[in-house]
Design an enzyme around this catalytic site. Structure first.
Site, PDB file in Angstrom:
ATOM      1  CD  GLU A 268      12.318 -15.049  19.034  1.00 53.51           C
ATOM      2  OE1 GLU A 268      11.717 -14.810  20.092  1.00 53.51           O
ATOM      3  OE2 GLU A 268      13.091 -16.004  18.877  1.00 53.51           O
ATOM      4  CG  ASP A 269       8.356 -17.185  17.066  1.00 51.94           C
ATOM      5  OD1 ASP A 269       9.587 -17.055  16.984  1.00 51.94           O
ATOM      6  OD2 ASP A 269       7.786 -17.673  18.051  1.00 51.94           O
TER       7      ASP A 269
END
Ligand code: MN
Length: 722
Positions: free
Chosen positions: A77-78
């Site tokens: 996600e990051d």
């Protein structure tokens, strides 16, 4: 932070010696490199978060892939790294867990609407692999622990969500260890003043409690020794949020008004030891009546097992003290719930427990998909997560999650709609059981079928699950108008005959005035069609047409003075002026007769009765509130019925049991032999309303050997209505 990862490796190898530590080490390095330069709100390097989450997760003793996925959980996600890279490096199972976490990671809650939308995804992920939810819970605990660095409004939103969604999920999965942490962390942000106060007051009792607990432990240890039982004793304190909830519920002003703030826990080796210690404890101290709970014989839905009793005499202050007795295995289960089993998947029982939970989870997914409005889902989840469900099994071990009191018909439809449609009978634990019997937790149910069978409209009068109802209804909806009208006529006629009334006439004259409305012939037919397709039950129609007074026995029978009873059904509730609306008493505030109450309507569940001051209720949509009150006592009327049957041993007992099973009082029973084989029972019963009469007659007719059950019509022919 190499020492951090080292402590993770040490811990996991302590319970999983075959762990490939190099792989975990690699995942750590990989995540650390990927998050390089990123900071948490607290200013710490980002890698501290997955590492801390993994540490929380370790208390559940996860497998290798789960720990790896936890370390990698924010990478996709990051950072720029995609799932394919993860799959190549750490294998497909890890990538799948990360994908599950990524789905949940899209939660950026703006309000109810989106929150719920994401919840659904969350449950889908959860249903696919419970391990994702374990990681998510650990992730949430660490996020809650570091919530102090987050903006105030975001704090509130996350804390609310934790309390409404995450803590109940942890509880439903039986992970009480996580549930308690999540609740206290959320409470701290949502009600900082109350939190601080409760915490302070609990701390204030510490000294005296420590003294008492020390003494109690010594006393109980002595008892263990005297009885030659291997075991240990500990004191446990309620967590802050549960103390506060109890104070609210009981209207207490001070923490020390709660007598079960501290409990004594006894851990022994075997189940037999649990009961042995219980006996010993009850001998030595004075047990309080109605306080003993056997969750070993009847575990809670989430699998919790323990003996609970409350005794006086162990606390020098004279206050009652709760004692919980359980085996070490039960304790592990109580702390870690579903997770306590997941790594031992090869053990049959564990698989079963996991399946149970998966079924519940799947049920939620299903429930949500069918929910009309999202508010309701959050509410249903928050209230119902701990409400009672039962689990019943097919002969080959498939576990089905059903509402309390579900019948074999509900079971059959839960297996498969087609199985439901073709059900003709059922065996429960190897014995033939009526289709309307209530299933118990752990029952093994075998459905007997005939291929050419079709559903019975009559089932609609006793099935418990809404999904069963809609499946049966949709079967009949598909039939044509004519067929449904004919079926509706037959159902109404059956009821009329039982009540000793005349059959429907060609123009259905009896329905001419229904609920103060004049119905046209077409409308009357429409009504019958609705009965036929299952939209309205025949009981409802009959109830609306007649008053119990019309069928009551006017003169007192011999032997019995028809005493006017003042008793009423204990939970009789009047909702918006109606006494017959189906309703449940809310689990959150448990209203009792006499409390000021309100009803909360939901299209699927009907009415739920809350106390007027219930918090849950305050949050609910005002449009769905209705006034409610405790009904005036409905006086019972004496009704004479006749049950004709073949003679057989045990028949009278079955009849009596059926009637009293419905909590109906039998005034007297008179038996007449018609001939050698046939027998008629004339029975006087006390009935509160027509629906009650209709259901007792239905039930009686389904007793083996019973041919008819109907109301006894007085000698003089009844006048036809109008
Ligand atoms: Mn995270």
């Amino acid at each position: 932070m190499p020492s951090d990862i080292q402590s993770i490796l040490d811990q996991i190898t302590s319970y999983l010696p075959t762990t490939d530590t190099a792989r975990i080490q690699e995942a750590y390095e990989f995540a650390k490199a990927a998050h390089e330069g990123q900071l948490r709100f607290s200013g710490e390097p980002y890698i501290t978060h997955p590492v801390e989450a993994a540490k929380r997760l370790l208390t559940l003793q996860p497998d290798e892939d789960t720990i790896i996925a936890c370390l990698l959980h924010d990478v996709v996600e990051d950072t720029d790294i995609d799932l394919l890279t993860i799959a190549k490096k750490f294998g497909k199972p890890v990538a799948q867990l990360c994908a599950g976490m990524e789905k949940l990671g899209t939660m950026h809650f703006q309000g109810q609407e989106r929150q719920v939308e994401n919840l659904r995804k969350m449950f889908v992920a959860m249903a696919a692999d419970l391990r994702v939810i374990f990681i998510k819970l650990a992730d949430r605990i660490h996020n809650m622990e570091t919530l102090g660095s987050v903006r105030h409004d975001k704090q509130q939103r996350i804390a609310k969500e934790t309390l409404a969604i995450y803590a109940p999920i942890a509880a439903r999965l039986g992970i009480f260890n996580f549930k308690k942490q999540l609740e206290d962390l959320a409470f701290q942000y949502l009600e900082p003043v109350a939190y601080a106060r409760v915490k302070r007051e609990v701390a204030g009792t510490e000294k005296s409690r420590a003294r008492f607990v020390k003494q109690a432990i010594r006393d109980v240890e002595q008892l263990l020794k005297e009885n030659n039982v291997q075991g240990t004793v500990a004191g446990r304190t309620k967590h802050i949020y549960s103390i506060w909830k109890k104070m609210e519920k009981k209207g207490f002003d001070y923490v020390n008004e709660i007598y079960d703030l501290f409990a004594i826990r006894i851990f022994v080796e075997t189940e037999a030891d649990c009961y042995a210690m219980l006996g010993t404890i009850h001998q030595r101290y004075t047990p309080l009546a109605h306080r003993f709970k056997d969750f070993i014989a009847v575990p809670k839905v989430n699998g919790y097992q323990s003996l609970h009793t409350t005794i006086v005499g162990i606390n020098p202050s004279g206050l009652p003290t709760e004692v919980q007795i359980r085996t070490h295995a039960m304790h592990a289960e109580a702390e870690h719930g579903a997770a306590a089993h997941w790594q031992y998947a090869e053990k049959k029982k564990s698989v079963r427990l996991n399946e149970q939970r998966l079924n519940w989870v799947k049920g939620l997914v299903d429930l949500h998909q069918r929910m009309e409005d999202n508010d309701e889902f959050v509410e249903a989840l928050a209230i119902d997560t701990l409400s009672n469900r039962i689990f019943a099994l097919t002969p080959n071990g498939m576990v089905l999650d059903l509402p309390v009191d579900a019948t074999p018909v509900d079971f059959a439809y839960a297996v498969h709609t087609e199985i439901g449609h073709t059900t003709v009978g059922a065996k429960v634990n190897g014995k033939i059981a009526p289709l309307d019997s209530s299933l118990q937790n752990g029952d093994v149910v075998e459905i007997l079928r005939k291929k050419e069978n079709i559903p019975n409209r009559f089932w609609l009068s006793f099935i418990k699950s809404e999904s069963t109802r809609s499946k049966i209804k949709s079967y009949f909806n598909a039939l044509d108008h004519e067929e449904n009208v004919a079926a509706g006529k037959e159902l109404i006629n059956t009821q009329l005959i039982r009540l000793g009334k005349s059959r429907l006439t060609n123009d259905y004259a009896i329905l001419r005035t229904y609920k103060n409305r004049d119905l046209s012939l077409r409308e009357r037919e429409g009504m019958l069609e609705r009965v036929g397709n299952g939209s309205v039950s025949a009981h409802t129609v009959i109830r609306d047409l007649f008053h119990i007074g019309e069928v009551a026995t006017k003169h007192a029978p011999k032997n019995v003075a028809a005493q006017k009873k003042t008793d009423s059904k204990p939970s009789e509730v009047v909702i918006a002026g109606e006494t017959q609306l189906p309703h449940n008493l809310a689990k959150c505030c448990k209203p009792q007769a006499g409390d000021p109450i309100m009803a909360l309507m939901s299209p699927r569940k009907g009415a739920t009765i809350h106390r007027m001051n219930c918090k849950m209720f305050a949050k609910a949509n005002p449009d769905r509130r209705l006034t409610a009150s405790w009904g005036a006592s409905e006086a019972a009327e004496l009704v004479s019925i006749i049950v004709e049957s073949q003679n057989r041993i045990g028949l009278l007992r079955d009849i009596a049991a059926t009637i009293s099973g419905l909590r109906i009082d039998i005034v007297d029973i008179d038996m007449k032999k018609n001939n050698k084989h046939n027998i008629a029972h004339a029975i006087n019963i006390e009935i509160h309303n027509i629906s009650e009469l209709a259901s007792v007659l239905d039930k009686l007719e389904r007793i083996e050997g019973v041919e008819t059950a109907r109301r006894m019509v007085p000698e003089k022919k009844e006048r036809k209505k109008k």
